[in-house]
Design a protein around this motif. Structure first.
Motif, PDB file in Angstrom:
ATOM      1  N   LYS A   1      41.204  45.982  41.582  1.00 10.73           N
ATOM      2  CA  LYS A   1      39.774  46.177  41.803  1.00 10.73           C
ATOM      3  C   LYS A   1      39.099  45.028  42.549  1.00 10.73           C
ATOM      4  O   LYS A   1      38.234  45.248  43.383  1.00 10.73           O
ATOM      5  CB  LYS A   1      39.067  46.378  40.456  1.00 10.73           C
ATOM      6  CG  LYS A   1      39.615  47.534  39.626  1.00 10.73           C
ATOM      7  CD  LYS A   1      39.539  48.854  40.377  1.00 10.73           C
ATOM      8  CE  LYS A   1      40.057  50.001  39.536  1.00 10.73           C
ATOM      9  NZ  LYS A   1      40.142  51.264  40.293  1.00 10.73           N
ATOM     10  N   VAL A   2      39.507  43.801  42.271  1.00  8.73           N
ATOM     11  CA  VAL A   2      38.793  42.644  42.825  1.00  8.73           C
ATOM     12  C   VAL A   2      39.384  42.207  44.152  1.00  8.73           C
ATOM     13  O   VAL A   2      38.687  42.128  45.168  1.00  8.73           O
ATOM     14  CB  VAL A   2      38.795  41.477  41.817  1.00  8.73           C
ATOM     15  CG1 VAL A   2      38.076  40.262  42.406  1.00  8.73           C
ATOM     16  CG2 VAL A   2      38.141  41.903  40.506  1.00  8.73           C
ATOM     17  N   ASP A   3      40.675  41.932  44.160  1.00  5.77           N
ATOM     18  CA  ASP A   3      41.305  41.383  45.359  1.00  5.77           C
ATOM     19  C   ASP A   3      42.204  42.396  46.064  1.00  5.77           C
ATOM     20  O   ASP A   3      43.117  42.014  46.800  1.00  5.77           O
ATOM     21  CB  ASP A   3      42.146  40.146  44.981  1.00  5.77           C
ATOM     22  CG  ASP A   3      41.301  39.064  44.325  1.00  5.77           C
ATOM     23  OD1 ASP A   3      40.169  38.844  44.793  1.00  5.77           O
ATOM     24  OD2 ASP A   3      41.773  38.454  43.348  1.00  5.77           O
ATOM     25  N   GLY A   4      41.974  43.660  45.854  1.00  4.94           N
ATOM     26  CA  GLY A   4      42.837  44.684  46.420  1.00  4.94           C
ATOM     27  C   GLY A   4      42.731  44.793  47.928  1.00  4.94           C
ATOM     28  O   GLY A   4      41.691  44.488  48.530  1.00  4.94           O
ATOM     29  N   THR A   5      43.827  45.249  48.547  1.00  2.00           N
ATOM     30  CA  THR A   5      43.868  45.408  50.003  1.00  2.00           C
ATOM     31  C   THR A   5      44.224  46.830  50.419  1.00  2.00           C
ATOM     32  O   THR A   5      44.449  47.091  51.596  1.00  2.00           O
ATOM     33  CB  THR A   5      44.899  44.450  50.615  1.00  2.00           C
ATOM     34  OG1 THR A   5      46.217  44.776  50.109  1.00  2.00           O
ATOM     35  CG2 THR A   5      44.584  43.001  50.291  1.00  2.00           C
ATOM     36  N   ALA A   6      44.286  47.768  49.460  1.00  2.00           N
ATOM     37  CA  ALA A   6      44.688  49.131  49.803  1.00  2.00           C
ATOM     38  C   ALA A   6      43.665  49.822  50.692  1.00  2.00           C
ATOM     39  O   ALA A   6      44.026  50.644  51.542  1.00  2.00           O
ATOM     40  CB  ALA A   6      44.918  49.944  48.532  1.00  2.00           C
ATOM     41  N   LEU A   7      42.384  49.504  50.517  1.00  2.34           N
ATOM     42  CA  LEU A   7      41.309  50.197  51.227  1.00  2.34           C
ATOM     43  C   LEU A   7      40.392  49.197  51.923  1.00  2.34           C
ATOM     44  O   LEU A   7      40.233  48.065  51.476  1.00  2.34           O
ATOM     45  CB  LEU A   7      40.482  51.034  50.245  1.00  2.34           C
ATOM     46  CG  LEU A   7      41.241  52.078  49.418  1.00  2.34           C
ATOM     47  CD1 LEU A   7      40.304  52.706  48.392  1.00  2.34           C
ATOM     48  CD2 LEU A   7      41.837  53.150  50.319  1.00  2.34           C
ATOM     49  N   ARG A   8      39.792  49.653  53.002  1.00  2.00           N
ATOM     50  CA  ARG A   8      38.777  48.876  53.708  1.00  2.00           C
ATOM     51  C   ARG A   8      37.739  49.844  54.287  1.00  2.00           C
ATOM     52  O   ARG A   8      38.084  50.953  54.708  1.00  2.00           O
ATOM     53  CB  ARG A   8      39.387  48.065  54.851  1.00  2.00           C
ATOM     54  CG  ARG A   8      40.193  46.852  54.411  1.00  2.00           C
ATOM     55  CD  ARG A   8      39.278  45.770  53.853  1.00  2.00           C
ATOM     56  NE  ARG A   8      40.014  44.575  53.482  1.00  2.00           N
ATOM     57  CZ  ARG A   8      40.495  44.322  52.283  1.00  2.00           C
ATOM     58  NH1 ARG A   8      40.343  45.231  51.318  1.00  2.00           N
ATOM     59  NH2 ARG A   8      41.129  43.200  52.012  1.00  2.00           N
ATOM     60  N   PRO A   9      36.455  49.439  54.334  1.00  2.00           N
ATOM     61  CA  PRO A   9      35.464  50.267  55.032  1.00  2.00           C
ATOM     62  C   PRO A   9      35.709  50.209  56.537  1.00  2.00           C
ATOM     63  O   PRO A   9      36.311  49.247  57.039  1.00  2.00           O
ATOM     64  CB  PRO A   9      34.136  49.617  54.660  1.00  2.00           C
ATOM     65  CG  PRO A   9      34.481  48.212  54.317  1.00  2.00           C
ATOM     66  CD  PRO A   9      35.864  48.233  53.737  1.00  2.00           C
TER      67      PRO A   9
END
Length: 430
Positions: free
Chosen positions: A75-83
């Motif tokens: 949730k905090v440092d995730g990289t799976a998604l980006r706007p």
């Protein structure tokens, strides 16, 4: 429902949508309505849409259509998604005569991320960067342009537009590919060569060690099924199963995952007892492959195919997908030939003198279960002929009493007898 997970990407689903626009008043030859997946419920509050939805009618799609939404497991440092970093205008309806202004935009993904679908603007305004999310490219697979949903022929718009669905590629063993349910669009009526993507999921089974074949303890033929059983499990997401008793929304609500269970036992294929003093050949004929023809019934009733890839069928599934079970789980790591029918298997071995030997084959039964434990369709039986497991009696069989030759005790020889003789009288007589 508990979200599905692939690496650090979480996948859930929504059947709630917000209406955006339809082409009423445009005089286009076909109808179209655009909707945005809603993630405002408490369950979906950390989830995002992958793009907006286009359907070829004006009807309300709430509780009648389901699409995937995504979140980051970290949730905090995730990289799976980006706007998206920005948007590029694909089309606007100026000149159509539709009741409201409308525009369609393509999200521009950051480097290392991909766009999964187009986004609708409010009027001619660019959408918010927070309307959708782009997905890291290692979490998706390249897909194909699917069927035509709508084009603006007859609308009077100066700019041509056609919009298309997404079709996932054929999944390899152990994976499922899920189309995002979004749409593609470009400025001609021909089928486009647009790069598009599907989500990935693993269907790897939880495999336990195979049960050991029964050990022979004596020289009598053992029971046909005396071995212990082990359980192998593969979980299937709801959209891979055509449940004959539930609608898609009911599946999502009551059985978001299904359990395909494989129960393994060893089944006796032959028994030989060599009572002779030299090794002797023994030959048995056993059955291998699928027994009873129930695999075909399972595929017909649920679309779950144990021997090859399966995919969505029109009017049968809510979501467009393809899937294939792990080959170690289905015994097809070498060949799927045995699944279509049962065939004889000849087993030949030499049994040592005064020994007993049993030959066993691995027999598996497959059951598809809903989350509440109820069974879907029928049980499938399969006997794997790739390996024959031999079990030998532990000791050499003692010979029976009557087979032991009687050794006669030799008679004692009499003592040497010395016969007496007369003494010679050599005395001279007068």
């Amino acid at each position: 429902m508990k979200p599905l997970q692939f690496n650090d990407l979480l996948i859930s689903f929504t059947s709630e949508f917000l209406p955006l626009w339809n082409d009423k008043g445009s005089n286009a030859h076909k109808a179209v309505g655009f909707w945005r997946p809603s993630t405002t419920s408490d369950v979906l509050s950390p989830f995002y849409a992958l793009g907006d939805i286009a359907v070829g009618h004006y009807r309300n799609i709430n509780q009648g259509r389901i699409v995937a939404v995504v979140s980051d497991a970290n949730k905090v440092d995730g990289t799976a998604l980006r706007p998206p970093v920005d948007y590029h205008l694909v089309w606007h309806d100026e000149g159509t005569g539709a009741h409201a202004n409308f525009s369609i935009w393509r999200p521009l993904a950051p480097q290392g991320y991909v766009t999964m679908g187009l986004v609708c603007g409010v009027g001619y305004d660019k959408p918010s960067r927070h309307a959708v999310r782009c997905v890291r490219e290692d979490l998706v697979v390249t897909a194909r342009v699917g069927e035509l949903i709508w084009n603006d022929k007859g609308s009077g718009c100066a700019n041509d537009l056609s919009i298309w669905s997404v079709t996932p590629p054929d999944a390899p063993a152990g994976e499922a590919y899920l189309a995002p349910g979004t749409f593609l669009g470009h400025d001609t009526y021909a089928k486009p060569g647009i790069e598009t993507y599907s989500l990935r999921l693993a269907l790897t089974a939880q495999l336990s060690d195979l049960p050991p074949p029964p050990a022979l303890s004596g020289y009598e033929s053992p029971p046909a099924d005396e071995s212990s059983a082990t359980l192998q499990v593969c979980e299937l997401p709801w959209f891979c199963v055509k449940d004959p008793e539930l609608s898609a929304v009911e599946q999502l609500q009551s059985s978001p995952t299904y359990r395909l269970e494989r129960t393994d036992r060893h089944r006796l294929g032959g028994f030989g007892h060599n009572t002779g003093a030299t090794p002797q050949p023994f030959m048995w004929t056993a059955a291998k492959g699928e027994l009873g023809g129930n695999a075909r019934a399972l595929a017909f009733n649920t679309s779950v195919d144990l021997s090859k890839e399966w995919s969505a069928h029109p009017q049968a599934f809510e979501l467009n997908f393809s899937a294939q079970l792990d080959r170690d789980f289905t015994h097809t790591q070498r060949s799927a030939k045995g699944w279509s029918h049962s065939s004889p298997l000849e087993i030949i071995t030499y049994v040592p003198p005064r020994k007993a030997v049993a030959a066993y084959l691995l027999h598996s039964e497959y059951c598809l279960l809903r989350q509440d434990g109820s069974q879907v369709s029928t049980t499938v039986s399969y006997t794997n002929g790739d390996h024959v497991y031999m079990s030998e009696s532990p000791d050499i069989e003692p010979l029976p009493d009557e087979a032991i030759p009687t050794v006669e005790t030799p008679q004692a020889q009499p003592d040497l007898e010395v016969t007496g003789h007369d003494l010679i009288d050599d005395t001279l007589t007068p």
